[in-house]
Motif scaffolding. Structure first.
Motif, mmCIF file in Angstrom:
data_model
loop_
_atom_site.group_PDB
_atom_site.id
_atom_site.type_symbol
_atom_site.label_atom_id
_atom_site.label_comp_id
_atom_site.label_asym_id
_atom_site.label_seq_id
_atom_site.Cartn_x
_atom_site.Cartn_y
_atom_site.Cartn_z
ATOM 1 N N UNK A 58 0.832 -1.199 0.000
ATOM 2 C CA UNK A 58 0.000 0.000 0.000
ATOM 3 C C UNK A 58 0.869 1.252 0.000
ATOM 4 N N UNK A 59 0.372 2.289 -0.651
ATOM 5 C CA UNK A 59 0.984 3.608 -0.520
ATOM 6 C C UNK A 59 0.437 4.281 0.745
ATOM 7 N N UNK A 60 1.171 5.273 1.226
ATOM 8 C CA UNK A 60 0.715 6.061 2.378
ATOM 9 C C UNK A 60 0.007 7.318 1.883
ATOM 10 N N UNK A 61 -0.497 8.102 2.816
ATOM 11 C CA UNK A 61 -1.122 9.373 2.463
ATOM 12 C C UNK A 61 -0.078 10.458 2.250
ATOM 13 N N UNK A 62 -0.530 11.683 2.251
ATOM 14 C CA UNK A 62 0.365 12.809 1.997
ATOM 15 C C UNK A 62 0.181 13.858 3.076
ATOM 16 N N UNK A 63 1.283 14.192 3.755
ATOM 17 C CA UNK A 63 1.258 15.267 4.749
ATOM 18 C C UNK A 63 1.424 16.603 4.055
ATOM 19 N N UNK A 64 0.623 17.581 4.471
ATOM 20 C CA UNK A 64 0.646 18.916 3.855
ATOM 21 C C UNK A 64 0.951 19.944 4.943
ATOM 22 N N UNK A 65 1.992 20.748 4.716
ATOM 23 C CA UNK A 65 2.454 21.664 5.750
ATOM 24 C C UNK A 65 2.377 23.129 5.345
ATOM 25 N N UNK A 66 1.941 23.403 4.113
ATOM 26 C CA UNK A 66 2.033 24.782 3.622
ATOM 27 C C UNK A 66 0.683 25.510 3.553
ATOM 28 N N UNK A 67 -0.377 24.926 4.111
ATOM 29 C CA UNK A 67 -1.677 25.594 4.072
ATOM 30 C C UNK A 67 -1.844 26.573 5.231
ATOM 31 N N UNK A 68 -1.251 26.255 6.359
ATOM 32 C CA UNK A 68 -1.331 27.095 7.551
ATOM 33 C C UNK A 68 -0.038 26.892 8.329
ATOM 34 N N UNK A 69 0.736 27.937 8.566
ATOM 35 C CA UNK A 69 2.031 27.781 9.248
ATOM 36 C C UNK A 69 1.917 27.098 10.610
ATOM 37 N N UNK A 70 0.773 27.190 11.252
ATOM 38 C CA UNK A 70 0.627 26.637 12.596
ATOM 39 C C UNK A 70 0.074 25.220 12.592
ATOM 40 N N UNK A 71 -0.320 24.694 11.407
ATOM 41 C CA UNK A 71 -0.981 23.391 11.353
ATOM 42 C C UNK A 71 -0.393 22.511 10.255
ATOM 43 N N UNK A 72 -0.547 21.221 10.448
ATOM 44 C CA UNK A 72 -0.233 20.259 9.400
ATOM 45 C C UNK A 72 -1.504 19.492 9.062
ATOM 46 N N UNK A 73 -1.647 19.143 7.799
ATOM 47 C CA UNK A 73 -2.843 18.447 7.324
ATOM 48 C C UNK A 73 -2.430 17.136 6.666
ATOM 49 N N UNK A 74 -3.374 16.220 6.554
ATOM 50 C CA UNK A 74 -3.114 14.937 5.911
ATOM 51 C C UNK A 74 -4.199 14.668 4.870
ATOM 52 N N UNK A 75 -3.757 14.338 3.672
ATOM 53 C CA UNK A 75 -4.651 13.943 2.588
ATOM 54 C C UNK A 75 -4.505 12.432 2.409
ATOM 55 N N UNK A 76 -5.592 11.695 2.627
ATOM 56 C CA UNK A 76 -5.552 10.242 2.560
ATOM 57 C C UNK A 76 -5.933 9.694 1.178
ATOM 58 N N UNK A 77 -6.018 10.538 0.168
ATOM 59 C CA UNK A 77 -6.422 10.050 -1.155
ATOM 60 C C UNK A 77 -5.485 8.954 -1.679
ATOM 61 N N UNK A 78 -4.188 9.078 -1.435
ATOM 62 C CA UNK A 78 -3.237 8.078 -1.916
ATOM 63 C C UNK A 78 -3.176 6.853 -1.005
ATOM 64 N N UNK A 79 -3.699 6.976 0.205
ATOM 65 C CA UNK A 79 -3.606 5.880 1.154
ATOM 66 C C UNK A 79 -4.268 4.623 0.599
ATOM 67 N N UNK A 80 -3.517 3.539 0.556
ATOM 68 C CA UNK A 80 -4.063 2.280 0.064
ATOM 69 C C UNK A 80 -3.913 2.063 -1.420
ATOM 70 N N UNK A 81 -3.403 3.051 -2.153
ATOM 71 C CA UNK A 81 -3.146 2.862 -3.581
ATOM 72 C C UNK A 81 -2.091 1.768 -3.743
ATOM 73 N N UNK A 82 -2.278 0.894 -4.723
ATOM 74 C CA UNK A 82 -1.363 -0.241 -4.915
ATOM 75 C C UNK A 82 -0.043 0.211 -5.517
ATOM 76 N N UNK A 83 1.040 -0.236 -4.896
ATOM 77 C CA UNK A 83 2.385 0.000 -5.402
ATOM 78 C C UNK A 83 3.056 -1.337 -5.693
ATOM 79 N N UNK A 84 3.878 -1.338 -6.716
ATOM 80 C CA UNK A 84 4.820 -2.440 -6.924
ATOM 81 C C UNK A 84 6.195 -1.920 -6.536
ATOM 82 N N UNK A 85 6.826 -2.542 -5.562
ATOM 83 C CA UNK A 85 8.196 -2.164 -5.234
ATOM 84 C C UNK A 85 9.127 -3.119 -5.972
ATOM 85 N N UNK A 86 9.896 -2.569 -6.897
ATOM 86 C CA UNK A 86 10.791 -3.341 -7.754
ATOM 87 C C UNK A 86 12.211 -3.139 -7.234
ATOM 88 N N UNK A 87 12.783 -4.186 -6.671
ATOM 89 C CA UNK A 87 14.066 -4.089 -5.966
ATOM 90 C C UNK A 87 15.162 -4.678 -6.835
#
Length: 503
Positions: free
Chosen positions: A144-173
């Protein structure tokens, strides 16, 4: 098949170091699976949606929600493995990788450590015409992919966008078979090309759909050969991992900087700390992110919510039977069927839609001429305008029509370029445009003979020079074509001039 020479990778020479060092690189490519739904939920994978609009109860780890495997994502992983000539494991299993970040709502990532779906394979990397290098693939696993942390919307707050959370990834090593920055970029480029041909990942690095973690270490000359003999990684030096690289240029710059950083530390008597680092393109440097974790630090264990994944060989065989023609096979066919050079075939097969466009143009025509026009005229203009081939104002049928007029002797090469420009800007059928605008060549030998006679009669001194030096006969050809307004067929004019001058 392509006639290739496989070279042993030559270690990158690090300029400026006091001693000799060899560079060793391994890569972990995170490729987002081309699927409309996530790995364990039915939520959309669409890019660019409003934050947290593509999130299911499973994705945000609501209590009691259980994952259900997306069969299509499994199929895409198998297809990728087949495309990399890899072993497909009929039995694989999912594990929980435990770590705690705000963008990981479950507190763990579902991955495959112990039993991946795809085993050992390879990627053949083109380094020069006829020269290739083999990079071994250790494994491909789904996660699974993780979500995305967003830090530039409000200097005093951090936000999380879960749209990417659970998206399928292939890790090719990969194995640590890459020996320099240029080879690393070439490897990523070739792997991206294969994935796009397969349709298993769109390879969009700008959107984060293809990201590279680059493991870099340096060692003394001869140590790499000892590793090859013993498979003991200690011979390769302590590695540092550069995370989330999404640009070929940045991959090369980051590797070069990191190698120099490690060498400077070692030559000053220090030791390399195994860690994860980030690359800052503005400063062209890597910076420490965190100490490099080992597998036991993540407390891996089999995911109790998911049974082992078992697939049938017949299903794998069906996928294999539906595989498309891959880049190396297409390149070999283009060189054989159309007589193309290695360079031209590489350019034309770099992208699947470009290869298809060329084939449409070349069908039933001179392959080399078609390649020249597609590469030089069409690609050149598209690059200049910043356009992709699917947005080309000139279709394959229209370009083929221009080539047909040239082959029939109805227009010259210069006329063809003028006609290409008209079609580019105005559209239309090339044959109709050429007829309507009087662009067709004059091939009437009687009219051309009259023009040649007039120019010869008016230039007796030039006639004597041409008889003394036949190369000067070209002057008469140019004068006749000029007199015809550029419409006289050069080949016909040349034949008549030589005949009239007795050459």
């Amino acid at each position: 098949m392509l006639d290739l020479t496989y070279e042993t990778p030559k270690p990158k020479v690090i300029a400026g170091a006091r001693d000799d060092w060899e560079l060793v690189i391994g890569m972990e490519i995170h490729a987002q699976v081309s699927s409309e739904a996530k790995l364990f939920s039915g939520a959309s994978t669409g890019f660019g949606a409003e934050p947290n609009s593509h999130v299911s109860f499973v994705d945000c780890a609501m209590p009691g929600m259980l994952p259900v495997i997306n069969e299509f994502c499994v199929e895409q992983a198998v297809r990728t493995g087949l495309g990399l000539k890899a072993e497909i494991n009929l039995r694989s299993a999912f594990d929980r990788k435990n770590y705690f970040y705000p963008d990981l709502p479950q507190g763990y990532q579902i991955s495959q450590l112990y039993h991946p779906i795809v085993g050992e394979g390879e990627v053949i990397v083109d380094m020069a015409p006829g020269i290739a290098r083999r990079v071994r693939i250790e494994r491909i696993h789904l996660e699974q992919d993780a979500g995305k942390s967003i830090h530039d919307m409000d200097p005093a707050l951090s936000f999380v966008d879960f749209n990417r959370t659970g998206v399928a990834l292939m890790e090719i090593v990969s194995r640590p078979d890459i020996r320099g920055p240029e080879e690393a970029a070439a490897y990523v480029l070739k792997l991206r090309q294969i994935l796009r041909y397969l349709g298993t990942c769109d390879g969009n690095m700008q959107n984060g759909n293809l990201r590279a973690d680059v493991n870099v270490s340096v060692c003394r000359p001869g140590q790499y050969e000892k590793y090859q003999e013993t498979q003991d990684f200690s011979h390769l030096g302590t590695r540092c991992e550069i995370k989330n690289m999404n640009s070929m240029r940045f991959i090369q710059a980051a590797i070069d900087y990191e190698a120099r950083r490690q060498i400077a530390i070692l030559e000053d008597g220090g030791t390399i700390v195994q860690e994860t680092r980030l690359y800052d393109p503005d400063r062209n440097e890597t910076r420490s992110m965190r100490s490099k974790e080992e597998a036991h630090d993540y407390r891996y264990f089999p995911d109790p919510d998911l049974l082992p994944l078992e697939i049938e060989q017949a299903w794998v065989d069906d996928i294999a039977a539906s595989m498309p023609e891959l880049p190396d096979a297409k390149k070999a066919r283009f060189m054989g069927d159309f007589g193309l050079t290695d360079y031209d075939a590489n350019v034309l097969t770099a992208e699947l839609d470009a290869a298809a466009f060329f084939e449409d143009v070349a069908a039933g025509r001179d392959g080399k001429q078609a390649a020249n026009w597609v590469i030089n005229e069409l690609f050149g203009r598209l690059n200049k305008e910043g356009m992709s081939i699917d947005a080309s104002p000139v279709s394959a049928a229209q370009l083929g029509g221009i080539l047909d007029l040239m082959a029939a002797g109805e227009i010259s090469g210069k006329m063809a370029k003028d006609l290409f420009e008209i079609v580019w800007t105005e559209g239309g059928d090339p044959a109709e445009i050429a007829a309507a605008r009087g662009m067709k060549q004059v091939t009437d030998t009687g009219a051309i003979e009259t023009a040649v006679d007039e120019i010869i009669a008016a230039n007796p001194a030039q006639v004597e020079k041409a008889k003394a030096n036949p190369k000067l006969a070209g002057w008469f050809v140019g004068q006749v074509i000029k007199a015809s307004g550029g419409k006289a067929a050069p080949q016909v004019v040349n034949e008549i001039v030589l005949k009239k001058l007795g050459l």
